[in-house]
Write an enzyme that holds these catalytic residues in place. Structure first.
Site, PDB file in Angstrom:
ATOM      1  N   TYR A 237       0.867  -1.178   0.000  1.00 18.30           N
ATOM      2  CA  TYR A 237       0.000   0.000   0.000  1.00 18.30           C
ATOM      3  C   TYR A 237       0.898   1.220   0.000  1.00 18.30           C
ATOM      4  O   TYR A 237       1.863   1.287   0.763  1.00 18.30           O
ATOM      5  CB  TYR A 237      -0.892  -0.010   1.242  1.00 18.30           C
ATOM      6  CG  TYR A 237      -1.735   1.229   1.446  1.00 18.30           C
ATOM      7  CD1 TYR A 237      -1.439   2.124   2.472  1.00 18.30           C
ATOM      8  CD2 TYR A 237      -2.827   1.510   0.637  1.00 18.30           C
ATOM      9  CE1 TYR A 237      -2.221   3.269   2.680  1.00 18.30           C
ATOM     10  CE2 TYR A 237      -3.606   2.652   0.835  1.00 18.30           C
ATOM     11  CZ  TYR A 237      -3.290   3.523   1.862  1.00 18.30           C
ATOM     12  OH  TYR A 237      -4.048   4.653   2.057  1.00 18.30           O
TER      13      TYR A 237
ATOM     14  N   ASP B 124       9.364   3.008  -1.177  1.00 17.83           N
ATOM     15  CA  ASP B 124       8.373   3.657  -0.315  1.00 17.83           C
ATOM     16  C   ASP B 124       8.716   3.283   1.131  1.00 17.83           C
ATOM     17  O   ASP B 124       8.317   2.229   1.621  1.00 17.83           O
ATOM     18  CB  ASP B 124       6.966   3.201  -0.687  1.00 17.83           C
ATOM     19  CG  ASP B 124       5.932   3.790   0.266  1.00 17.83           C
ATOM     20  OD1 ASP B 124       4.716   3.560   0.048  1.00 17.83           O
ATOM     21  OD2 ASP B 124       6.325   4.475   1.229  1.00 17.83           O
TER      22      ASP B 124
ATOM     23  N   LYS C 143       5.517   9.172   8.522  1.00 19.04           N
ATOM     24  CA  LYS C 143       5.376   8.611   9.859  1.00 19.04           C
ATOM     25  C   LYS C 143       6.474   9.109  10.810  1.00 19.04           C
ATOM     26  O   LYS C 143       6.421  10.228  11.311  1.00 19.04           O
ATOM     27  CB  LYS C 143       5.301   7.083   9.773  1.00 19.04           C
ATOM     28  CG  LYS C 143       4.071   6.577   8.979  1.00 19.04           C
ATOM     29  CD  LYS C 143       4.013   5.087   8.926  1.00 19.04           C
ATOM     30  CE  LYS C 143       2.966   4.605   7.960  1.00 19.04           C
ATOM     31  NZ  LYS C 143       1.594   4.626   8.513  1.00 19.04           N
TER      32      LYS C 143
HETATM   33  P1  KE4 Z   1      -0.453   8.407   4.618  1.00 21.31           P
HETATM   34  O1  KE4 Z   1      -1.091   9.087   3.427  1.00 21.31           O
HETATM   35  O2  KE4 Z   1      -1.458   7.550   5.385  1.00 21.31           O
HETATM   36  O3  KE4 Z   1       0.315   9.368   5.521  1.00 21.31           O
HETATM   37  O4  KE4 Z   1       0.653   7.405   4.071  1.00 21.31           O
HETATM   38  C1  KE4 Z   1       0.297   6.436   3.120  1.00 21.31           C
HETATM   39  C2  KE4 Z   1       1.287   5.286   3.173  1.00 21.31           C
HETATM   40  C3  KE4 Z   1       2.249   5.208   2.191  1.00 21.31           C
HETATM   41  N1  KE4 Z   1       3.166   4.206   2.187  1.00 21.31           N
HETATM   42  C4  KE4 Z   1       3.166   3.257   3.149  1.00 21.31           C
HETATM   43  C5  KE4 Z   1       4.191   2.165   3.105  1.00 21.31           C
HETATM   44  C6  KE4 Z   1       2.203   3.299   4.186  1.00 21.31           C
HETATM   45  O5  KE4 Z   1       2.203   2.328   5.139  1.00 21.31           O
HETATM   46  C7  KE4 Z   1       1.240   4.326   4.205  1.00 21.31           C
HETATM   47  C8  KE4 Z   1       0.152   4.415   5.264  1.00 21.31           C
HETATM   48  N2  KE4 Z   1       0.108   3.319   6.183  1.00 21.31           N
HETATM   49  C9  KE4 Z   1      -1.174   3.062   6.813  1.00 21.31           C
HETATM   50  C10 KE4 Z   1      -0.994   1.872   7.765  1.00 21.31           C
HETATM   51  N3  KE4 Z   1      -0.786   0.670   7.090  1.00 21.31           N
HETATM   52  C11 KE4 Z   1      -1.693   4.259   7.536  1.00 21.31           C
HETATM   53  C12 KE4 Z   1      -2.870   3.973   8.437  1.00 21.31           C
HETATM   54  C13 KE4 Z   1      -4.173   4.442   7.831  1.00 21.31           C
HETATM   55  O6  KE4 Z   1      -4.361   4.303   6.592  1.00 21.31           O
HETATM   56  O7  KE4 Z   1      -4.997   4.936   8.618  1.00 21.31           O
END
Ligand code: KE4
Length: 426
Positions: free
Chosen positions: A144, A239, A267
């Site tokens: 993701y 990523d 993060k």
């Molecule tokens: P954000 O747009 O949520 O800040 O980041 C997206 C993203 C991009 N790349 C990786 C590897 C990620 O894990 C994420 C977001 N991770 C999720 C948890 N698996 C965020 C939690 C959520 O969606 O509420």
């Protein structure tokens, strides 16, 4: 079961917010019951709206590596806030932050701040497409990268056919420029490059997957992505939104000794504030406006409060911290695996540094096809058992759990005992 205060708040929330949450995974749909509404957090502890304490293994999905409300980070935010919240103009802080990131990520010659990981990966892909003048994006099933249209795509009928939308609202044409391959499948990757190498703009990968549960790369997989991209004039994007500063201060690229063309961070780099980064080689980043023709912008990009939290966090990512995290995470992983064996439960623990997953299936889990075999209903029962005993675990089998600096050896021992008892419920 969730506490009555959270349950009541959840009913109110659902009147005004879709599903009662501002991000789907928080709704606890994969594990049942109402989500715990959090009132505050400190160290390794969350405190629910009813005051109940929980030992936290979500850590806001990764950022809380120093523990919640870490005094130095909170102090930096307070100081910055007193000087104004946002200016929409360059600040020295952003320069210091960019320099600090570059020291940890030598592959990043230049970088841009964004307010979310989604923006970072979306922007990195646009830059890679502008740099190569190609359209095709390659991603891997189970990874993701945020919710940009062209990344909400699942594999089409065949392995190397173009993608189909994995969400309503994504045009078929958008999905059609994304190819999804099985993670860790070197043969499929080589075959795709052999067939379409001249069309590929970029390959984006979670260098250690967290978003199907913790799945490490097999030997040679990541290096092959970088090498094949170089060979065919495509751009490799790591990523590291989740792995960055998590599996090492310099992320997976430090841990595995690799040099991707571009990197996305989020993060931990923001210390829990809305701050993410994309960056990479000088010649690629020269494409970014106002220097180059690829447009990307953001009102709050590099926001001084967020950058203050990020800087205060980066400054505390010491070798001693990672040594402690490795020791504690290894003890927890071994304890969980032993508890599952003793309970005669089909399960495996997969871990890289202080990110890990207990899969309710036999291992190894190397791809989405493997991960999707996990017994999610048994995971849900285990999760409820943990929660009832004061341990807050990611509410999905297909997520990674995280440890932070504030988790003590006693916390680990208690978690193993609670996990053992919850396995009896599951
Ligand atoms: P954000 O747009 O949520 O800040 O980041 C997206 C993203 C991009 N790349 C990786 C590897 C990620 O894990 C994420 C977001 N991770 C999720 C948890 N698996 C965020 C939690 C959520 O969606 O509420």
């Amino acid at each position: 079961m969730s506490d009555p205060v959270s349950t009541a708040l959840f009913e109110l929330a659902k009147q005004v917010i879709p599903g009662g949450v501002n991000s789907p995974v928080r709704a606890f749909r994969a594990v049942g019951g109402a989500p715990v509404f959090i009132a505050r957090a400190e160290g390794a502890q969350l405190y629910g709206a009813d005051g109940r304490a929980y030992l936290d293994y979500v850590g806001s999905w990764g950022p809380a590596i120093l523990g919640h409300a870490q005094p130095d980070v909170v102090g930096a935010v307070r100081d910055a806030a007193g000087r104004g919240l946002s200016f929409g103009a360059p600040t020295e802080l952003e320069v210091r932050f960019a320099e600090a990131v570059r020291r940890l990520y030598p592959s990043i010659a230049k970088l841009r701040c964004t307010s979310s990981g989604t923006e970072a990966t979306m922007s990195a892909i646009r830059v890679a497409r502008g740099f190569t003048r190609r359209d095709v994006v390659v991603k891997f099933e189970g990874c993701y990268h945020g919710h940009a249209d062209h990344l909400l795509v699942k594999a089409g009928s065949g392995a190397a056919t173009f993608g189909v939308p994995d969400s309503a609202g994504v045009p078929a044409g958008t999905a059609a420029t994304t190819v999804t391959l099985p993670y860790n499948d070197l043969a499929a990757l080589r075959a795709l490059f052999a067939a379409r190498g001249s069309e590929i703009a970029t390959v984006i990968v979670e260098p250690v997957v967290g978003n199907m549960g913790c799945v490490p790369p097999v030997d040679g997989f990541l290096a092959a992505i970088i090498d094949l991209c170089r060979e065919h004039g495509a751009v490799s994007i790591f990523d590291e939104v989740m792995t960055g500063c998590r599996v090492a201060a310099g992320g997976a690229q430090e841990r595995f000794g690799l040099v991707p063309d571009m990197t996305c961070l989020g993060k931990i780099v923001g210390g829990g504030m809305p701050l993410a980064v994309y960056g990479g080689r000088d010649d690629i980043m020269a494409m970014v406006a106002p220097v180059g023709p690829v447009y990307q912008a953001g009102t709050l990009s590099g926001n001084p409060i967020a950058v203050s939290a990020g800087l205060a966090t980066l400054e505390r990512l010491t070798p001693a911290l990672y040594a402690q995290l490795e020791e504690r995470a290894a003890a927890l992983g071994e304890g969980l695996a032993r508890a599952a064996r003793d309970a005669k439960v089909s399960a495996c623990v997969q871990r890289v540094g202080a990110m890990f997953t207990l899969f309710f299936c036999d291992g190894p889990v190397r791809s989405w096809a493997d991960a999707s075999r996990a017994d999610t209903s048994r995971f849900g029962a285990w999760h409820r058992g943990l929660l009832a005993r004061g341990v807050y675990w990611p509410p999905s089998q297909f997520e990674a759990a995280f440890l932070g600096a504030a988790h003590t050896a006693d916390d680990i021992a208690r978690t193993i005992e609670v996990a053992r008892a919850a396995l009896d419920d599951a």
